[in-house]
Motif scaffolding. Structure first.
Motif, PDB file in Angstrom:
ATOM      1  N   ILE A 301       0.865  -1.181   0.000  1.00 27.30           N
ATOM      2  CA  ILE A 301       0.000   0.000   0.000  1.00 27.30           C
ATOM      3  C   ILE A 301       0.905   1.235   0.000  1.00 27.30           C
ATOM      4  O   ILE A 301       1.789   1.368   0.854  1.00 27.30           O
ATOM      5  CB  ILE A 301      -0.933   0.037   1.222  1.00 27.30           C
ATOM      6  N   CYS A 302       0.684   2.122  -0.955  1.00 28.11           N
ATOM      7  CA  CYS A 302       1.464   3.357  -1.068  1.00 28.11           C
ATOM      8  C   CYS A 302       0.535   4.542  -0.814  1.00 28.11           C
ATOM      9  O   CYS A 302      -0.430   4.743  -1.555  1.00 28.11           O
ATOM     10  CB  CYS A 302       2.093   3.469  -2.455  1.00 28.11           C
ATOM     11  N   ILE A 303       0.838   5.327   0.216  1.00 25.50           N
ATOM     12  CA  ILE A 303       0.005   6.467   0.602  1.00 25.50           C
ATOM     13  C   ILE A 303       0.785   7.743   0.298  1.00 25.50           C
ATOM     14  O   ILE A 303       1.849   7.994   0.863  1.00 25.50           O
ATOM     15  CB  ILE A 303      -0.384   6.403   2.088  1.00 25.50           C
ATOM     16  N   ARG A 345       2.625  -4.477   3.422  1.00 25.46           N
ATOM     17  CA  ARG A 345       3.707  -3.517   3.588  1.00 25.46           C
ATOM     18  C   ARG A 345       3.208  -2.140   3.158  1.00 25.46           C
ATOM     19  O   ARG A 345       2.748  -1.964   2.035  1.00 25.46           O
ATOM     20  CB  ARG A 345       4.917  -3.946   2.751  1.00 25.46           C
ATOM     21  N   VAL A 346       3.277  -1.166   4.075  1.00 21.56           N
ATOM     22  CA  VAL A 346       2.729   0.171   3.849  1.00 21.56           C
ATOM     23  C   VAL A 346       3.863   1.190   3.752  1.00 21.56           C
ATOM     24  O   VAL A 346       4.771   1.205   4.588  1.00 21.56           O
ATOM     25  CB  VAL A 346       1.767   0.568   4.992  1.00 21.56           C
ATOM     26  N   PHE A 347       3.793   2.038   2.735  1.00 21.08           N
ATOM     27  CA  PHE A 347       4.774   3.116   2.543  1.00 21.08           C
ATOM     28  C   PHE A 347       4.040   4.451   2.564  1.00 21.08           C
ATOM     29  O   PHE A 347       3.031   4.624   1.871  1.00 21.08           O
ATOM     30  CB  PHE A 347       5.510   2.951   1.211  1.00 21.08           C
ATOM     31  N   ILE A 348       4.539   5.409   3.349  1.00 21.04           N
ATOM     32  CA  ILE A 348       3.871   6.704   3.499  1.00 21.04           C
ATOM     33  C   ILE A 348       4.863   7.834   3.280  1.00 21.04           C
ATOM     34  O   ILE A 348       5.967   7.832   3.836  1.00 21.04           O
ATOM     35  CB  ILE A 348       3.242   6.848   4.903  1.00 21.04           C
ATOM     36  N   ILE A 349       4.471   8.811   2.460  1.00 22.20           N
ATOM     37  CA  ILE A 349       5.228  10.055   2.325  1.00 22.20           C
ATOM     38  C   ILE A 349       4.344  11.202   2.821  1.00 22.20           C
ATOM     39  O   ILE A 349       3.118  11.062   2.874  1.00 22.20           O
ATOM     40  CB  ILE A 349       5.682  10.314   0.876  1.00 22.20           C
ATOM     41  N   ILE A 381       8.116   4.803   6.754  1.00 22.97           N
ATOM     42  CA  ILE A 381       7.817   6.230   6.657  1.00 22.97           C
ATOM     43  C   ILE A 381       8.962   6.908   5.908  1.00 22.97           C
ATOM     44  O   ILE A 381      10.117   6.862   6.338  1.00 22.97           O
ATOM     45  CB  ILE A 381       7.646   6.863   8.062  1.00 22.97           C
ATOM     46  N   LEU A 382       8.625   7.557   4.791  1.00 19.49           N
ATOM     47  CA  LEU A 382       9.629   8.098   3.880  1.00 19.49           C
ATOM     48  C   LEU A 382       9.416   9.589   3.643  1.00 19.49           C
ATOM     49  O   LEU A 382       8.394  10.156   4.024  1.00 19.49           O
ATOM     50  CB  LEU A 382       9.566   7.355   2.545  1.00 19.49           C
ATOM     51  N   GLY A 383      10.377  10.201   2.972  1.00 18.24           N
ATOM     52  CA  GLY A 383      10.265  11.609   2.601  1.00 18.24           C
ATOM     53  C   GLY A 383       9.553  11.781   1.279  1.00 18.24           C
ATOM     54  O   GLY A 383       9.211  10.824   0.574  1.00 18.24           O
TER      55      GLY A 383
END
Length: 522
Positions: A301-303, A345-349, A381-383
């Protein structure tokens, strides 16, 4: 250049063949036996007595399984790569290629901005260097000096100066950042700047005027210019003969070797009166429906930012808030996101409404506010921006603040088709090229907004309108929002498409929309 590519090119040239730069860019991105691909292409072209230049279609015929008939007819089998698919099915692979958080806050003041634009120029020039025209690039100062020299010679050459109104001296290739573009009576004037000086050039044909109008300010551009003299008026200048943007090459995107899905969403805006909590909870419940065969294939999941609506982001925002305290908005958002199944797997910017600095590039969500998300093992948690590799598929995540500037300054664009604006970013090879308008830029020592690697998927949000396109092999996705139309959007004529999740099959890069605006029939 690595040894494998060098060997392939040596084989190619020794057999009297050439390669188009776009085909070369595609070939470099392949994770397979490059020499064998080149050998197979040459075998086909030699047998069929085709053109000696290898182009993208030649590579696709060898690699793309859909081209099996063509290759079998030529006595050559398609390239096969042995991979243990069962491992990928049980343990989806991901890798962080770029995280803007790592190098932020590296510069300050005028010196920082000077370094930022120097970095932009140098990175963009490296991208342009893949094109054969780049070998002719000349410093602007050298061209202007030659122009002055030719002008003095012409004054004493009456027969030369009387041959016509415009006298052509030569053509040159220059590159630089676009400082301005202005409509004139007889064309579009562009001004570019390199380290040695600036140059004005006029685009006069319909096609070149159209191309010039679609350029963004402050982007890198390469021009072929013709040195002309207007003898009757005594003026000198340059005509644009060709415009070359860095652009992405036409390429064959990487695909997952097993069928799995990534969910792309953005702009949740928890805390707003317009936050569609009922629809978002439907979405969360759907992710937990283990009996759904499609859901079982979702791995990522990409947020894309704007988890909360924030406080004080725009004038009189408090009138549109259900929760007027940032910490309460964050707590509410974290509680909702914590319901996402732990096997995903979740990725958030971050986005421009989230806590933290608003200038690009943005660091990741502040740990002091979102510590609970950082503690979740399945969350990364990413930029903003960041690039991921999901089962081999490169996904560039960028919230999309600069789309406001692109739409405002590019003829023919509006908020109903954000993918068209995202296409402009790919052509410029920069996620936020325009400086000094609505999108703030930080004075970093490195310009992390340059698109150095070609993404298989470009995922943005910000404008709240779903739009999906494919451009030169890259899937462009603007994933809408979970907030109904605001009063500001009404005044701007923006009609959002909220309450919808975008699914992408990473094995085919086929996108799907699933609406949660009505209860799902399970």
């Amino acid at each position: 250049m690595n040894k494998e590519i060098s060997n392939a090119l040596s084989f190619l040239t020794s057999n009297g063949y050439r390669m188009h730069p776009d085909a070369f860019a595609m070939l470099k991105g392949l994770d397979t036996d490059i020499l064998k691909i080149v050998q197979d292409i040459i075998k086909i072209k030699s047998k069929q007595k085709q053109n000696s230049t290898i182009i993208i279609d030649d590579i696709k015929k060898i690699i793309n399984p859909e081209s099996k008939v063509t290759t079998e007819d030529s006595g050559i089998s398609s390239v096969d790569i042995d991979i243990d698919n069962s491992v990928l099915e049980k343990h989806p692979h991901h890798k962080i290629i770029l995280d803007a958080s790592i190098n932020v806050n590296s510069g300050e003041g005028v010196e920082g901005y000077t370094a930022l634009f120097r970095s932009r120029y140098e990175k963009s020039l490296r991208i342009l260097s893949l094109r054969p025209e780049s070998k002719r690039i000349t410093k602007i100062a050298s061209i202007r000096q030659n122009t002055s020299h030719n002008s003095n010679n012409m004054k004493s050459d009456k027969s030369y100066s009387m041959t016509g109104n415009f006298v052509s001296n030569s053509t040159s290739i220059v590159s630089g950042l676009l400082m301005s573009k202005r409509g004139k009576k007889n064309g579009v004037e562009v001004v570019i700047d390199d380290f040695s000086g600036s140059l004005n050039a006029l685009a006069i044909t319909d096609e070149l005027k159209k191309q010039a109008s679609m350029l963004t300010l402050d982007q890198m551009v390469m021009l072929e210019v013709e040195n002309i003299s207007n003898n009757k008026k005594g003026h000198q200048g340059f005509l644009v003969k060709d415009i070359i943007s860095p652009d992405i090459p036409d390429h064959l995107p990487t695909r997952s070797k097993v069928e799995c899905y990534a969910v792309l969403i953005s702009d949740i805006h928890v805390g707003s009166k317009n936050f569609m909590e009922t629809e978002f909870i439907r979405f969360l419940h759907w992710l937990s429906s283990s009996e759904d065969e499609l859901v079982r294939k979702i791995k990522f999941i990409c947020i894309g930012g704007d988890l909360i609506d924030g406080v004080g982001i725009f004038p009189n925002q408090d009138k549109e808030l259900l929760e007027t305290d940032t910490s309460k908005q964050v707590s509410h958002a974290v509680n909702l996101l914590n319901k996402i199944p732990k096997d995903l797997r979740v990725f958030i910017i971050p986005g421009n409404h989230d806590p933290g600095r608003r200038a690009l590039p943005q660091p990741s969500l502040p740990k002091r506010d979102f510590n609970e998300l950082y503690l979740l093992e399945n969350f990364t948690i990413l930029g903003n921006p960041s690039m991921l590799e999901l089962n081999g598929v490169k996904v560039l995540m960028y919230h999309g603040q600069s789309l406001d500037d692109i739409i405002a300054t590019t003829p023919g664009l509006d908020y109903s088709k954000p993918a068209e604006a995202m296409k402009i970013l790919l052509k410029a090879r920069h996620l936020s090229p325009i400086y000094g308008q609505r999108t703030p830029m930080a004075p970093e020592l490195e310009d992390m907004m340059v698109i150095t690697e070609v993404p298989d998927i470009l995922h943005s949000g910000h404008v709240h309108v779903i739009d999906v396109q494919n451009y030169r092999g890259t899937l462009i996705v603007n994933s809408g929002a979970w907030q109904s139309q605001t009063k500001f959007q009404q005044t701007m004529g923006v009609v959002p498409t909220p309450g919808i999740a975008i699914l992408v099959n990473l094995a085919t890069l086929q996108p799907y929309q699933i609406s949660f605006n009505q209860p799902l029939v399970m």
